[in-house]
Design a protein around this motif. Sequence first.
Motif, PDB file in Angstrom:
ATOM      1  N   GLY A 175       0.078  -1.451  -0.384  1.00 35.34           N
ATOM      2  CA  GLY A 175      -0.089   0.197  -0.005  1.00 35.34           C
ATOM      3  C   GLY A 175       1.059   1.372   0.192  1.00 35.34           C
ATOM      4  N   ARG A 176       1.729   0.985  -0.576  1.00 38.67           N
ATOM      5  CA  ARG A 176       2.948   2.491  -0.651  1.00 38.67           C
ATOM      6  C   ARG A 176       1.960   3.453  -1.410  1.00 38.67           C
ATOM      7  NH1 ARG A 176       7.610  -1.237  -0.450  1.00 38.67           N
ATOM      8  NH2 ARG A 176       7.174  -1.295  -2.688  1.00 38.67           N
ATOM      9  N   ALA A 177       1.726   3.116  -2.893  1.00 36.58           N
ATOM     10  CA  ALA A 177       0.776   4.252  -3.378  1.00 36.58           C
ATOM     11  C   ALA A 177       0.128   5.222  -2.637  1.00 36.58           C
ATOM     12  CB  ALA A 177       0.286   3.666  -4.500  1.00 36.58           C
ATOM     13  N   GLU A 178       0.337   6.414  -2.500  1.00 40.09           N
ATOM     14  CA  GLU A 178      -0.630   7.862  -2.457  1.00 40.09           C
ATOM     15  C   GLU A 178      -1.984   7.406  -2.585  1.00 40.09           C
ATOM     16  OE1 GLU A 178      -0.291  12.234  -1.007  1.00 40.09           O
ATOM     17  OE2 GLU A 178       0.769  11.676  -2.391  1.00 40.09           O
ATOM     18  N   LEU A 179      -2.790   7.351  -1.663  1.00 37.23           N
ATOM     19  CA  LEU A 179      -4.317   7.715  -2.090  1.00 37.23           C
ATOM     20  C   LEU A 179      -4.318   9.245  -2.862  1.00 37.23           C
ATOM     21  CD1 LEU A 179      -6.078   5.191   0.323  1.00 37.23           C
ATOM     22  CD2 LEU A 179      -5.419   4.705  -1.486  1.00 37.23           C
ATOM     23  N   ARG A 180      -5.950   8.830  -4.209  1.00 33.45           N
ATOM     24  CA  ARG A 180      -5.737  10.269  -4.546  1.00 33.45           C
ATOM     25  C   ARG A 180      -7.217  11.046  -3.960  1.00 33.45           C
ATOM     26  NH1 ARG A 180      -4.007   7.906  -9.120  1.00 33.45           N
ATOM     27  NH2 ARG A 180      -5.690   7.903 -10.214  1.00 33.45           N
ATOM     28  N   ARG A 181      -7.499  11.430  -2.306  1.00 35.98           N
ATOM     29  CA  ARG A 181      -8.729  11.446  -2.016  1.00 35.98           C
ATOM     30  C   ARG A 181      -9.330  12.413  -2.582  1.00 35.98           C
ATOM     31  NH1 ARG A 181      -5.563   9.664   3.210  1.00 35.98           N
ATOM     32  NH2 ARG A 181      -5.654   8.127   3.376  1.00 35.98           N
ATOM     33  N   GLU A 182     -10.986  12.085  -2.869  1.00 38.12           N
ATOM     34  CA  GLU A 182     -11.712  13.456  -3.369  1.00 38.12           C
ATOM     35  C   GLU A 182     -13.016  12.857  -2.824  1.00 38.12           C
ATOM     36  OE1 GLU A 182     -10.840  13.759  -7.875  1.00 38.12           O
ATOM     37  OE2 GLU A 182     -10.902  10.634  -7.830  1.00 38.12           O
TER      38      GLU A 182
END
Length: 533
Positions: A373-380
């Motif tokens: 889960g290293r990829a940064e989440l693009r929260r929106e």
Amino acid sequence: MTSPIMIVEDSETQALKLQHLLEQEGWDVVRASTAEAALEELNRHRPGLIIADYHLPGIRGDELCRRIRMNAATRNIPILMLTVEEAGESERVGLDSGADDYLAKAVAPEILLLRVRALMRDSSSPSSTPAPQESYFRRARLLAIDDSPTYLENLAGNLADEGYEVTKTAGGEEGLERMSREAFDCVMVDLIMPGMDGIEVCRRISQTKQLPAPVMIIMLTSSETKEDVTRGLEAGADDFVAKSSDMTVLKARIRALLRRKFFQEENRRIAEELKDKELEATEARAARDLSETRASLVEELERKNKELEAFSYSVSHDLRAPLRSIDGFSQALLEEYASNLDPKAQEYLHRVRAAAQRMGELIDDLLQLSKVGRAELRRERVDLSALARKVAAALQEAAPDRRVQVVIPDRVVVEADSRLLQVVLENLLGNAWKFTKNVAEPVIEFGVTQKDGAATYFVRDNGAGFDMAYVEKLFRPFQRLHPESKFPGTGIGLATVHRIVERHGGRVWAESAVEGGATFQWTLQAPGLRSRT
């Protein structure tokens, strides 16, 4: 047998809390809700300790202390005063009125119990005779300063009978010289003496910063005028007692002052011990937590690495090769046989290539997500209702002959990664679509409900379902609960859902029965984010 402890408290909640704490330590407890009721009870029974609220209705706590101290039969019962305030005016008033100790109600239970134990040592006997030095933490050392040899001998003799260690000096200079070399707990100094009088002695003691130990001061005088009392207190005396052949009052004042001094010393010692113990406990707890966390992280890392290895292997060998073949042969058809294909066939080939390429991109995204889960989440802000309708429309378009009732409410909104939540809905709605293919009237429902104060999303169907005995396998990679021939699939969809939900800080679970449909539920409780409907 230990005498009981009397609690004088008008708050039922506070009284019960205190009673429970004391009874757990093995003490018997009697209660009174007012000072008046406490005084009536004292006429019948003598407790070993009184714990009194300062703010009582009617007679206040400090007045209760005074009345107890004025009664020869009760004056030696230790009193612990409690108040909602921190140390301040109420402490001064409470201690000056006769309380032996003062604590805020918010004090830690450990401190309260330690102080109760110390005070209970002051009541070894229910009689009115004061207990000698066994009631103190150590033998007290007293210094008597008086120019009258007769009074000095009488004073020293009476106090020695009480168990004190008494040192006699005939003047202020001699007394101050002894104090510079030796530690005393209490000094009794005559107000009127030739040379250096008692006022000057008090002033010198108060101004001296390098005494071996803090000391309590009692001013002795044969004429207790208002002016004398004011001068003595302003000079630093702690108490003012008239000289008398009856030493009862002086002894009582000495006991009260020594109680205060010794409890102050004990309080500092307890605070230091508790601080040391708390530090030791914190260090031990931190070391234990670190060890447990390290072990848990190692275990979790090993599990995820195994999943990642299996997932990567399957993607690399089982999925990428067929995708390359589909894309490659579709391109070859378009380039080499375009003239033999009508426009409709060419459109189909373009759609096949687009779908294959899109699946390849999706696999790349899921591979990156699987790497712990290293990829940064693009929260929106994501409208899950619109996203679910989009997925359902695509499923219907892919199978136009099927008639499925799909129920989707309006305005289910959440803050999350829209791309990954689309993958979640594609997998869950896709599974529901797949497992209802043999149902006469298939129904699929997407929605949200509240459970334990958290928004809980769900996809429900009336399809084939599964045996809950195997639910633990459900979200593991490449675990299948149905034959490939009956319900085709790769076995990574639910593992992908689990990983995405976990990445958002939530959890996912399922409920089902064979031929009774299935319900998949999940939360998205990332720190600082709020799901709403």
